[in-house]
Design a protein around this motif. Structure first.
Motif, PDB file in Angstrom:
ATOM      1  N   LEU A   1     -21.695 -20.732  48.831  1.00 61.30           N
ATOM      2  CA  LEU A   1     -22.275 -21.330  49.940  1.00 61.30           C
ATOM      3  C   LEU A   1     -21.327 -22.193  50.557  1.00 61.30           C
ATOM      4  O   LEU A   1     -21.206 -22.114  51.905  1.00 61.30           O
ATOM      5  CB  LEU A   1     -23.349 -22.319  49.440  1.00 61.30           C
ATOM      6  CG  LEU A   1     -24.586 -21.798  48.820  1.00 61.30           C
ATOM      7  CD1 LEU A   1     -25.863 -22.855  48.275  1.00 61.30           C
ATOM      8  CD2 LEU A   1     -25.289 -20.701  49.809  1.00 61.30           C
ATOM      9  N   CYS A   2     -20.307 -22.786  49.979  1.00 64.23           N
ATOM     10  CA  CYS A   2     -19.473 -23.539  50.844  1.00 64.23           C
ATOM     11  C   CYS A   2     -18.460 -22.728  51.615  1.00 64.23           C
ATOM     12  O   CYS A   2     -17.829 -23.179  52.638  1.00 64.23           O
ATOM     13  CB  CYS A   2     -18.622 -24.593  50.065  1.00 64.23           C
ATOM     14  SG  CYS A   2     -19.728 -25.909  49.230  1.00 64.23           S
TER      15      CYS A   2
ATOM     16  N   ASP B   1     -20.633 -31.921  60.987  1.00 68.83           N
ATOM     17  CA  ASP B   1     -21.925 -32.405  60.561  1.00 68.83           C
ATOM     18  C   ASP B   1     -22.886 -30.877  60.535  1.00 68.83           C
ATOM     19  O   ASP B   1     -23.779 -30.766  59.684  1.00 68.83           O
ATOM     20  CB  ASP B   1     -22.581 -33.464  61.651  1.00 68.83           C
ATOM     21  CG  ASP B   1     -21.862 -34.609  61.389  1.00 68.83           C
ATOM     22  OD1 ASP B   1     -21.497 -35.001  60.605  1.00 68.83           O
ATOM     23  OD2 ASP B   1     -21.872 -35.366  62.652  1.00 68.83           O
ATOM     24  N   GLU B   2     -22.517 -30.317  61.585  1.00 71.03           N
ATOM     25  CA  GLU B   2     -23.321 -28.833  61.802  1.00 71.03           C
ATOM     26  C   GLU B   2     -22.986 -28.100  60.424  1.00 71.03           C
ATOM     27  O   GLU B   2     -23.947 -27.450  59.879  1.00 71.03           O
ATOM     28  CB  GLU B   2     -22.741 -27.915  62.979  1.00 71.03           C
ATOM     29  CG  GLU B   2     -23.347 -28.638  64.292  1.00 71.03           C
ATOM     30  CD  GLU B   2     -22.320 -29.835  64.591  1.00 71.03           C
ATOM     31  OE1 GLU B   2     -22.493 -30.431  65.783  1.00 71.03           O
ATOM     32  OE2 GLU B   2     -21.370 -30.156  63.850  1.00 71.03           O
ATOM     33  N   GLY B   3     -21.751 -28.065  60.040  1.00 74.78           N
ATOM     34  CA  GLY B   3     -21.507 -27.051  58.511  1.00 74.78           C
ATOM     35  C   GLY B   3     -22.275 -27.786  57.616  1.00 74.78           C
ATOM     36  O   GLY B   3     -22.821 -27.125  56.701  1.00 74.78           O
ATOM     37  N   ARG B   4     -22.406 -28.864  57.516  1.00 77.47           N
ATOM     38  CA  ARG B   4     -23.078 -29.836  55.999  1.00 77.47           C
ATOM     39  C   ARG B   4     -24.665 -29.434  56.393  1.00 77.47           C
ATOM     40  O   ARG B   4     -25.223 -29.290  55.327  1.00 77.47           O
ATOM     41  CB  ARG B   4     -22.739 -31.266  56.102  1.00 77.47           C
ATOM     42  CG  ARG B   4     -21.399 -31.625  55.545  1.00 77.47           C
ATOM     43  CD  ARG B   4     -21.227 -32.847  55.433  1.00 77.47           C
ATOM     44  NE  ARG B   4     -21.068 -33.911  56.349  1.00 77.47           N
ATOM     45  CZ  ARG B   4     -20.161 -34.079  57.373  1.00 77.47           C
ATOM     46  NH1 ARG B   4     -18.976 -33.676  57.173  1.00 77.47           N
ATOM     47  NH2 ARG B   4     -20.245 -34.796  58.397  1.00 77.47           N
TER      48      ARG B   4
ATOM     49  N   SER C   1     -29.236 -26.136  54.718  1.00 77.68           N
ATOM     50  CA  SER C   1     -30.352 -24.891  54.987  1.00 77.68           C
ATOM     51  C   SER C   1     -30.174 -23.669  54.050  1.00 77.68           C
ATOM     52  O   SER C   1     -31.191 -23.312  53.733  1.00 77.68           O
ATOM     53  CB  SER C   1     -30.068 -24.661  56.561  1.00 77.68           C
ATOM     54  OG  SER C   1     -30.816 -23.752  56.871  1.00 77.68           O
ATOM     55  N   ASP C   2     -28.838 -23.265  53.903  1.00 79.92           N
ATOM     56  CA  ASP C   2     -28.667 -22.325  53.230  1.00 79.92           C
ATOM     57  C   ASP C   2     -29.089 -22.509  51.495  1.00 79.92           C
ATOM     58  O   ASP C   2     -29.591 -21.411  51.031  1.00 79.92           O
ATOM     59  CB  ASP C   2     -27.213 -21.741  53.094  1.00 79.92           C
ATOM     60  CG  ASP C   2     -26.706 -21.183  54.472  1.00 79.92           C
ATOM     61  OD1 ASP C   2     -27.626 -21.144  55.305  1.00 79.92           O
ATOM     62  OD2 ASP C   2     -25.735 -21.081  54.841  1.00 79.92           O
TER      63      ASP C   2
ATOM     64  N   LEU D   1     -32.343 -23.524  45.950  1.00 71.73           N
ATOM     65  CA  LEU D   1     -32.871 -24.582  44.830  1.00 71.73           C
ATOM     66  C   LEU D   1     -34.430 -24.900  44.641  1.00 71.73           C
ATOM     67  O   LEU D   1     -34.727 -25.197  43.494  1.00 71.73           O
ATOM     68  CB  LEU D   1     -32.070 -25.901  45.405  1.00 71.73           C
ATOM     69  CG  LEU D   1     -30.806 -25.920  45.674  1.00 71.73           C
ATOM     70  CD1 LEU D   1     -30.217 -27.265  45.770  1.00 71.73           C
ATOM     71  CD2 LEU D   1     -29.903 -25.494  44.199  1.00 71.73           C
ATOM     72  N   GLN D   2     -35.151 -24.203  45.499  1.00 68.24           N
ATOM     73  CA  GLN D   2     -36.436 -24.273  45.575  1.00 68.24           C
ATOM     74  C   GLN D   2     -37.045 -23.254  44.526  1.00 68.24           C
ATOM     75  O   GLN D   2     -38.269 -23.211  43.687  1.00 68.24           O
ATOM     76  CB  GLN D   2     -37.228 -23.926  46.941  1.00 68.24           C
ATOM     77  CG  GLN D   2     -37.152 -24.970  47.782  1.00 68.24           C
ATOM     78  CD  GLN D   2     -37.809 -24.507  49.261  1.00 68.24           C
ATOM     79  OE1 GLN D   2     -37.601 -23.560  49.499  1.00 68.24           O
ATOM     80  NE2 GLN D   2     -38.504 -25.715  49.824  1.00 68.24           N
ATOM     81  N   GLN D   3     -36.097 -22.274  44.417  1.00 68.43           N
ATOM     82  CA  GLN D   3     -36.574 -21.298  43.102  1.00 68.43           C
ATOM     83  C   GLN D   3     -36.313 -22.066  41.551  1.00 68.43           C
ATOM     84  O   GLN D   3     -36.939 -21.493  40.554  1.00 68.43           O
ATOM     85  CB  GLN D   3     -35.733 -20.202  43.095  1.00 68.43           C
ATOM     86  CG  GLN D   3     -36.272 -19.207  44.563  1.00 68.43           C
ATOM     87  CD  GLN D   3     -35.441 -18.114  44.446  1.00 68.43           C
ATOM     88  OE1 GLN D   3     -35.414 -17.212  43.669  1.00 68.43           O
ATOM     89  NE2 GLN D   3     -34.554 -17.862  45.474  1.00 68.43           N
ATOM     90  N   VAL D   4     -35.268 -22.969  41.491  1.00 72.24           N
ATOM     91  CA  VAL D   4     -35.002 -23.373  40.153  1.00 72.24           C
ATOM     92  C   VAL D   4     -36.072 -24.437  39.614  1.00 72.24           C
ATOM     93  O   VAL D   4     -36.401 -25.339  40.187  1.00 72.24           O
ATOM     94  CB  VAL D   4     -33.809 -24.357  40.352  1.00 72.24           C
ATOM     95  CG1 VAL D   4     -33.197 -24.763  38.769  1.00 72.24           C
ATOM     96  CG2 VAL D   4     -32.781 -23.319  40.855  1.00 72.24           C
TER      97      VAL D   4
END
Length: 599
Positions: free
Chosen positions: A391-392, A400-403, A408-409, A414-417
């Motif tokens: 991801l990184c 800031d946009e990258g973080r 977002s990615d 993580l919602q699946q874990v």
């Protein structure tokens, strides 16, 4: 549908000790049998099998069930396949309307479900057994052809394979001619055989009449299912042609998204090592095995699916994905990660090994040997590290946009874990990388965490035995006591706790399955509650009866439990009536109070 009565008769016919001992050697220990649990790693046996009540229970990991659920968990079979396996073992014939329709499209391999017909594959002339026989015949033919093909033998020797290894994996060779199988199928061109070989994936029909073998001039690798039956082939070209590998097409026996090459043969080694290596190709598996690493499997020309991972997690707590270090290998690894997230649980360990550019397990172990490869296995990348590393690599964390993009990615992943501890750890890591407060991050991710369940049954050696628990325990051990249960007492149980709920469900179950009581058979009642919230509680209570014997006076225990429950109800009701002002009591309530006072 497979009738419940048939399943009941099957479990009565099969001795669970014999059924499990075929796979896991059991030792007599008092009234029961024990072994080191096949579902988790342990040195002291905690896996206990009751011959009296026909169920197993592991006091270490909580695994529990009957002969059918054991085959589902141990061998990775679907419910239908497990029933078929046990029926064949017991010499029983499945009801005729179901025996010819085998569905591999069950919604979950873990649940006990009814047998559904598969209209797409329904064929009254050609049965699954006919297809298995045809594939077995083809395998023998290909193996014989390998013995007389100098170029095929030379190819395997060049790849470093010994004759012993080739024989162990039943490797064969399909000659270059167009209709080789006519040599072993004498009626090769007849309508019936054409249909048989087509459905088995062995021949291709072009137009109305043209027929030819699917596999030509290829090294043949038989693919086995969880029962050790040949269900398809992988064929590899000897020269630089395309496609390099050709697999059998999808059939009623073979679904490549659900099968893994070498899983049947590797099961024991996987359990002994408590580890499985997932590689990309047949030759990778075979080369590793020839060098003494027998716990490797391969996906069959497809990405690692959730079904693959689910099967492997039944066998071991530790999965290592070993792919090439090139772009394609990392892409395959990422797909495996995505398909793993929803299946993870705390205590399971998934990691990734990327070999040097241009190397695969086959070439690496042949060049550097077993010891060097095992050193590589010690340097695997844990799933959590691989996740954030990938991801990184797609964002600039200095902006800031990258973080923000990282969050977002990561969010849909993580919602699946659902593993509680791992989920928290991953979120904390994301908070560090994105330089955002974890509380604010929780709001952004909107992840619903499962409430922590404190399993006191497993932590405490001495379980407090409530009256409700005593009653459940008796009914699980001897369901015939349900006929003596005062149903009026059920109405008075107003408490809302886990045991009372489980007791109500248990009583309702016996009411709707009276034949289980009338037959007075020995079986695991808890095994019937696989899809109920009270499953774990009932299994733990049932496990408490493992030390019981016929000397236990259930009648006295049962009557004493009912008497004490009645006394509690009487005291509770008297307290309710006494708390009312006397002038507020109805005549009926006054008479009830008098009756309770003299009881």
């Amino acid at each position: 549908m497979i009738p419940q009565s048939f399943i009941h008769d099957l479990l009565n016919r099969v001795d669970i000790v014999d059924a499990i001992d075929r796979h896991v050697p059991l030792k007599k220990a008092g009234a029961n049998f024990v072994a080191c649990c096949p579902f988790h790693s342990e040195k002291t046996p905690s896996f206990t099998v009751s011959q009296t009540k026909q169920f197993y229970h592991c006091f270490g990991c909580g695994a529990h069930g009957n002969a059918i659920s054991f085959l589902i968990e141990y061998s990775g079979l679907s419910f239908i396949e497990a029933v078929q396996d046990l029926a064949a073992y017991a010499g029983m014939q499945l009801p005729e309307q179901q025996s010819s329709n085998v569905s591999h499209h069950s919604a979950s391999d873990d649940s006990q479900q009814d047998l559904a017909s598969d209209s797409d594959h329904n064929n009254t002339e050609i049965s699954p057994q006919d297809l298995l026989n045809a594939l077995q015949t083809a395998t023998r033919y290909y193996r014989e052809q390998l013995k007389v093909s100098e170029k095929a033998i030379a190819y395997l020797k060049k790849r470093g394979l010994s004759g012993k290894t080739a024989a162990r994996f039943a490797i064969g060779y399909a000659p270059a001619d167009w209709q080789n199988l006519a040599a072993v199928f004498s009626d090769y061109n007849s309508d019936k055989t054409r249909k048989l070989l087509t459905q088995a994936g062995l021949v291709i029909i072009s137009g109305e009449t043209k027929q030819y073998d699917r596999f030509r001039d290829r090294i043949m690798f038989p693919i086995l299912n969880q029962k050790g039956q040949i269900i398809g082939f992988g064929g590899r070209v000897l020269a630089k042609e395309e496609p390099k590998y050709l697999n059998s097409p999808e059939t009623i026996l073979f679904e490549k998204g659900r099968e893994l090459y070498n899983l049947f043969s590797a099961r024991r080694a996987i359990r002994e090592a408590n580890c499985v290596i997932v590689v990309e190709g047949y030759m990778d598996v075979i080369a590793l095995s020839q060098h003494g690493i027998d716990y490797a499997v391969a996906a069959l020309g497809t990405a690692t699916t959730s079904f693959h991972i689910q099967k492997l997690l039944r066998q071991t707590d530790n999965i290592i994905f070993c792919f090439d270090g090139d772009k394609a290998g990392r892409k395959a690894a990422w797909r495996a990660l995505e398909n793993s997230l929803a299946l993870l649980s705390d205590g399971k360990y998934l990691s990734f090994l990327f070999l040097p550019e241009g190397a695969d397990p086959d070439s690496y172990i042949n060049q550097f040997g077993k010891e060097s490869f095992e050193q590589q296995l010690k340097q695997t990348l844990p799933l959590s590290e691989f996740l954030f590393k990938e991801l990184c690599s797609e964002v600039n964390l200095q902006t800031d946009e990258g973080r923000a993009k990282l969050i977002s990615d990561a969010k849909p992943l993580l919602q699946q874990v659902t593993a509680p501890a791992l989920s928290l750890i991953l979120i904390r890591r994301l908070a560090e990388l994105s330089e955002i407060d974890q509380g604010e991050l929780d709001e952004l991710l909107q992840i619903k965490r499962a409430t922590a369940v404190h399993k006191t049954e497993k932590r405490n050696t001495k379980q407090i035995v409530t009256l409700y628990r005593r009653l459940i325990r008796i009914l699980l051990y001897d369901p015939s006591h349900i006929t003596k249960l005062e149903r009026d007492l059920l109405v008075e149980w107003s408490e809302k706790n886990e045991e009372v709920t489980a007791l109500r469900i248990l009583v309702d179950f016996f009411d709707t399955h009276p034949y289980l009581i009338e037959s007075k058979s020995t079986f695991s009642v808890a095994a019937h509650f696989q899809d109920k919230a009270c499953k774990t509680l009932l299994e733990n209570i049932e496990s408490e009866t493992l030390e019981w014997s016929n000397s236990v006076d259930l009648e006295i225990e049962f009557l004493d439990t009912l008497k004490k429950l009645q006394q509690i109800q009487h005291k509770k009701r008297m307290a309710e009536l006494h708390n009312k002002p006397l002038n507020m009591l109805s005549d009926e309530e006054k008479r009830e109070l008098q009756r309770l006072a003299v009881q």
